[in-house]
Motif scaffolding. Structure first.
Motif, PDB file in Angstrom:
ATOM      1  N   GLY A  76       0.829  -1.192   0.000  1.00  0.00           N
ATOM      2  CA  GLY A  76       0.000   0.000   0.000  1.00  0.00           C
ATOM      3  C   GLY A  76       0.865   1.244   0.000  1.00  0.00           C
ATOM      4  O   GLY A  76       2.104   1.166   0.046  1.00  0.00           O
ATOM      5  N   THR A  77       0.239   2.389  -0.039  1.00  0.00           N
ATOM      6  CA  THR A  77       0.974   3.661  -0.067  1.00  0.00           C
ATOM      7  C   THR A  77       1.223   4.224   1.331  1.00  0.00           C
ATOM      8  O   THR A  77       1.809   5.286   1.482  1.00  0.00           O
ATOM      9  N   ILE A  78       0.758   3.501   2.349  1.00  0.00           N
ATOM     10  CA  ILE A  78       0.991   3.889   3.746  1.00  0.00           C
ATOM     11  C   ILE A  78       1.876   2.827   4.387  1.00  0.00           C
ATOM     12  O   ILE A  78       1.729   1.628   4.113  1.00  0.00           O
ATOM     13  N   ALA A  79       2.769   3.259   5.249  1.00  0.00           N
ATOM     14  CA  ALA A  79       3.718   2.339   5.872  1.00  0.00           C
ATOM     15  C   ALA A  79       3.007   1.232   6.641  1.00  0.00           C
ATOM     16  O   ALA A  79       1.878   1.387   7.110  1.00  0.00           O
ATOM     17  N   ASN A  80       3.689   0.102   6.759  1.00  0.00           N
ATOM     18  CA  ASN A  80       3.224  -1.083   7.482  1.00  0.00           C
ATOM     19  C   ASN A  80       1.872  -1.601   6.965  1.00  0.00           C
ATOM     20  O   ASN A  80       0.903  -1.740   7.723  1.00  0.00           O
ATOM     21  N   PRO A  81       1.777  -1.903   5.684  1.00  0.00           N
ATOM     22  CA  PRO A  81       0.530  -2.469   5.151  1.00  0.00           C
ATOM     23  C   PRO A  81       0.231  -3.799   5.828  1.00  0.00           C
ATOM     24  O   PRO A  81       1.151  -4.535   6.212  1.00  0.00           O
ATOM     25  N   ASN A  82      -1.054  -4.091   6.003  1.00  0.00           N
ATOM     26  CA  ASN A  82      -1.407  -5.318   6.711  1.00  0.00           C
ATOM     27  C   ASN A  82      -2.380  -6.173   5.912  1.00  0.00           C
ATOM     28  O   ASN A  82      -2.809  -5.817   4.809  1.00  0.00           O
ATOM     29  N   TYR A  83      -2.732  -7.287   6.502  1.00  0.00           N
ATOM     30  CA  TYR A  83      -3.552  -8.314   5.854  1.00  0.00           C
ATOM     31  C   TYR A  83      -4.934  -7.788   5.487  1.00  0.00           C
ATOM     32  O   TYR A  83      -5.541  -8.256   4.529  1.00  0.00           O
ATOM     33  N   GLU A  84      -5.432  -6.839   6.223  1.00  0.00           N
ATOM     34  CA  GLU A  84      -6.769  -6.299   5.974  1.00  0.00           C
ATOM     35  C   GLU A  84      -6.792  -5.352   4.774  1.00  0.00           C
ATOM     36  O   GLU A  84      -7.849  -4.996   4.260  1.00  0.00           O
ATOM     37  N   GLY A  85      -5.615  -4.910   4.338  1.00  0.00           N
ATOM     38  CA  GLY A  85      -5.539  -3.996   3.202  1.00  0.00           C
ATOM     39  C   GLY A  85      -5.293  -4.748   1.900  1.00  0.00           C
ATOM     40  O   GLY A  85      -5.758  -5.879   1.716  1.00  0.00           O
ATOM     41  N   SER A  86      -4.564  -4.127   0.985  1.00  0.00           N
ATOM     42  CA  SER A  86      -4.274  -4.756  -0.305  1.00  0.00           C
ATOM     43  C   SER A  86      -3.208  -5.830  -0.130  1.00  0.00           C
ATOM     44  O   SER A  86      -2.208  -5.625   0.563  1.00  0.00           O
ATOM     45  N   LYS A  87      -3.431  -6.947  -0.753  1.00  0.00           N
ATOM     46  CA  LYS A  87      -2.459  -8.038  -0.673  1.00  0.00           C
ATOM     47  C   LYS A  87      -2.511  -8.859  -1.941  1.00  0.00           C
ATOM     48  O   LYS A  87      -3.507  -8.868  -2.671  1.00  0.00           O
ATOM     49  N   SER A  88      -1.411  -9.536  -2.199  1.00  0.00           N
ATOM     50  CA  SER A  88      -1.305 -10.427  -3.345  1.00  0.00           C
ATOM     51  C   SER A  88      -0.836 -11.786  -2.854  1.00  0.00           C
ATOM     52  O   SER A  88       0.249 -11.904  -2.281  1.00  0.00           O
ATOM     53  N   ILE A  89      -1.668 -12.791  -3.057  1.00  0.00           N
ATOM     54  CA  ILE A  89      -1.321 -14.146  -2.634  1.00  0.00           C
ATOM     55  C   ILE A  89      -0.226 -14.676  -3.548  1.00  0.00           C
ATOM     56  O   ILE A  89      -0.206 -14.410  -4.753  1.00  0.00           O
ATOM     57  N   ALA A  90       0.698 -15.426  -2.989  1.00  0.00           N
ATOM     58  CA  ALA A  90       1.849 -15.935  -3.736  1.00  0.00           C
ATOM     59  C   ALA A  90       1.398 -16.745  -4.946  1.00  0.00           C
ATOM     60  O   ALA A  90       0.511 -17.599  -4.859  1.00  0.00           O
ATOM     61  N   SER A  91       2.034 -16.445  -6.090  1.00  0.00           N
ATOM     62  CA  SER A  91       1.730 -17.185  -7.318  1.00  0.00           C
ATOM     63  C   SER A  91       2.719 -18.319  -7.541  1.00  0.00           C
ATOM     64  O   SER A  91       2.448 -19.246  -8.307  1.00  0.00           O
ATOM     65  N   VAL A  92       3.874 -18.227  -6.908  1.00  0.00           N
ATOM     66  CA  VAL A  92       4.892 -19.278  -7.001  1.00  0.00           C
ATOM     67  C   VAL A  92       5.424 -19.550  -5.600  1.00  0.00           C
ATOM     68  O   VAL A  92       5.747 -18.614  -4.861  1.00  0.00           O
ATOM     69  N   VAL A  93       5.482 -20.824  -5.211  1.00  0.00           N
ATOM     70  CA  VAL A  93       6.034 -21.219  -3.913  1.00  0.00           C
ATOM     71  C   VAL A  93       7.077 -22.307  -4.145  1.00  0.00           C
ATOM     72  O   VAL A  93       6.795 -23.318  -4.796  1.00  0.00           O
ATOM     73  N   LYS A  94       8.296 -22.072  -3.638  1.00  0.00           N
ATOM     74  CA  LYS A  94       9.371 -23.048  -3.797  1.00  0.00           C
ATOM     75  C   LYS A  94       9.555 -23.865  -2.521  1.00  0.00           C
ATOM     76  O   LYS A  94       9.197 -23.419  -1.433  1.00  0.00           O
ATOM     77  N   GLY A  95      10.149 -25.034  -2.683  1.00  0.00           N
ATOM     78  CA  GLY A  95      10.406 -25.900  -1.540  1.00  0.00           C
ATOM     79  C   GLY A  95      11.383 -25.298  -0.553  1.00  0.00           C
ATOM     80  O   GLY A  95      11.430 -25.687   0.612  1.00  0.00           O
ATOM     81  N   THR A  96      12.169 -24.337  -0.997  1.00  0.00           N
ATOM     82  CA  THR A  96      13.144 -23.682  -0.129  1.00  0.00           C
ATOM     83  C   THR A  96      12.505 -22.658   0.799  1.00  0.00           C
ATOM     84  O   THR A  96      13.166 -22.084   1.657  1.00  0.00           O
ATOM     85  N   GLY A  97      11.197 -22.412   0.597  1.00  0.00           N
ATOM     86  CA  GLY A  97      10.501 -21.425   1.407  1.00  0.00           C
ATOM     87  C   GLY A  97      10.288 -20.104   0.682  1.00  0.00           C
ATOM     88  O   GLY A  97       9.555 -19.230   1.160  1.00  0.00           O
ATOM     89  N   GLU A  98      10.929 -19.927  -0.472  1.00  0.00           N
ATOM     90  CA  GLU A  98      10.748 -18.695  -1.239  1.00  0.00           C
ATOM     91  C   GLU A  98       9.378 -18.689  -1.925  1.00  0.00           C
ATOM     92  O   GLU A  98       8.886 -19.730  -2.357  1.00  0.00           O
TER      93      GLU A  98
END
Length: 398
Positions: A76-98
């Motif tokens: 977001g445009t304000i510091a410390n964005p949180n779960y209740e605001g804008s978010k993007s769920i991961a589109s790629v997840v690796k076994g290494t945790g990335e």
């Protein structure tokens, strides 16, 4: 004896009670509420930053001892964005945790804050905060083609949308005026659809007048203009004729007059040729003929009493197949003057097109037979424009 029997019975009852209280194999064992902690994460710096999007990788360093059910990036445009605001769920997840999250629909030239997040049984955990600035919105780039064509009352342009930019284009076209920097408030020609390339004709102009022309695009951020071009319309032609009817019937007279009236209109709008010719009805002439001196004969064949034939013969009177300059420039089957070929290339969208011909005629658009005369505006206009190009290349009219 009786006392021993009672003790035995009591022992059996105790054993039976303990057996029936044991959990079966199907019983679900709930995880105690005090198991696990919040996950720990790291947020990497943003990558592939554009005007409306960016890419952020997060790393799940520790799941907190319990399953992670969702991960992504809050922004977001304000510091410390949180779960209740804008978010993007991961589109790629690796076994290494990335994991990778794509941030879209951003505003250009804006500072954004982002934090990786992960959700487990204990709640939402956040990584370190990063910040980045999106690139400024790129404007569409409109340019005019290198070759422009002018008549006395018309101008022709090629327009190319070389870059769409980041702004939604709602309208595209040309603006023009007799003063610098024309706008959409002046003279505007809008296209019905947004095209990457198009040819635009401007009509009803004043002869021998300087015009300022530039392409424009209406976007969500307002009107943007391309580079301005200055061009003049040509001097209006003055091609006239007198008509010797020589006993022709009314229908023949009307056909020949209509043909030359229309032909001279095209010559006078698309060339600057000044010449007077004499048109003769000549029943003994199989089709029609003419010479540089300005003498035109039209036979009794009605198929050759049309505007296309009139323009063909008028071309002979201004030098086609009749003057040494024509033969000088038309050799080896090709016209070697620059301007006539440029006009043909631009108007037909064929950069390799050249005017061809022999000692007597040129083509295309020479209307070298009645079968070529389809009566179209484009045919007659091209015939005249090529003649004007040949005139610019040095072919004299008189």
């Amino acid at each position: 004896m009786r006392k021993c029997f009672d003790l035995l019975l009591l022992l059996l009852l105790v054993i039976s009670s303990c057996s029936s209280g044991n959990a079966s194999d199907d019983t679900i064992v709930k995880e105690p509420d005090n198991v696990g902690v919040l996950a720990t994460l790291k947020t990497n710096e943003a990558e592939d930053i554009a005007a409306r999007q960016a890419l952020v990788w997060g790393i799940l360093e520790n799941n907190g001892g319990t399953s992670v059910v969702e991960r992504g990036v809050c922004y977001g445009t304000i510091a410390n964005p949180n779960y209740e605001g804008s978010k993007s769920i991961a589109s790629v997840v690796k076994g290494t945790g990335e994991f990778k999250a794509e941030l879209t629909n951003l505003e250009g030239g804006t500072v954004y804050y982002a934090r990786a997040y992960a959700v487990n049984k204990k709640g939402v955990a956040y990584g370190n905060q990063i910040s980045f600035k999106t690139k400024d919105l790129a404007s569409p780039l409109l340019v005019l083609g290198a070759i422009k064509v002018a008549g006395a009352q018309d101008l022709f342009f090629d327009v190319e949308l070389k870059e769409h930019g980041d702004l939604a284009i709602q309208e595209i076209g040309l603006v023009y005026n007799t003063v610098k920097e024309p706008t959409v408030a002046n003279n505007k020609i809008a296209r019905s659809t947004v095209e990457n390339k198009f040819k635009q004709r401007i009509t009803n102009l004043t002869p021998e007048t300087l015009y300022y022309v530039r392409p424009y695009a209406v976007t969500t951020n307002g009107v943007l203009y391309g580079e301005e071009f200055v061009i003049s319309t040509i001097k209006k032609g003055n091609f006239t004729y007198s008509f010797n009817q020589n006993g022709a019937d009314a229908a023949t007279v009307n056909r020949i007059k209509a043909a030359f009236d229309l032909a001279t209109t095209y010559y006078n709008n698309f060339t600057s040729i000044v010449k007077h010719v004499t048109v003769n009805y000549s029943p003994g002439t199989p089709t029609a003929d003419a010479n540089f001196a300005g003498w035109i004969n039209v036979g009794s064949n009605a198929a050759y009493q049309k505007a296309g034939t009139a323009m063909h013969e008028m071309a002979h009177t201004v030098g086609i197949g009749q003057h040494s300059k024509y033969w000088e420039l038309m050799y080896s089957g090709t016209w070697h003057g620059k301007r006539a070929n440029e006009i043909l290339q631009m108007m037909t969208n064929d950069p390799n097109a050249v005017v061809k011909g022999d000692n007597t005629h040129f083509w295309p658009y020479g209307v070298n037979g009645s079968w070529e005369d389809d009566g179209s505006d484009f045919l007659y206009m091209m015939n005249a424009l090529i003649l004007q190009g040949m005139k610019a290349d040095g072919l004299p009219s008189n």
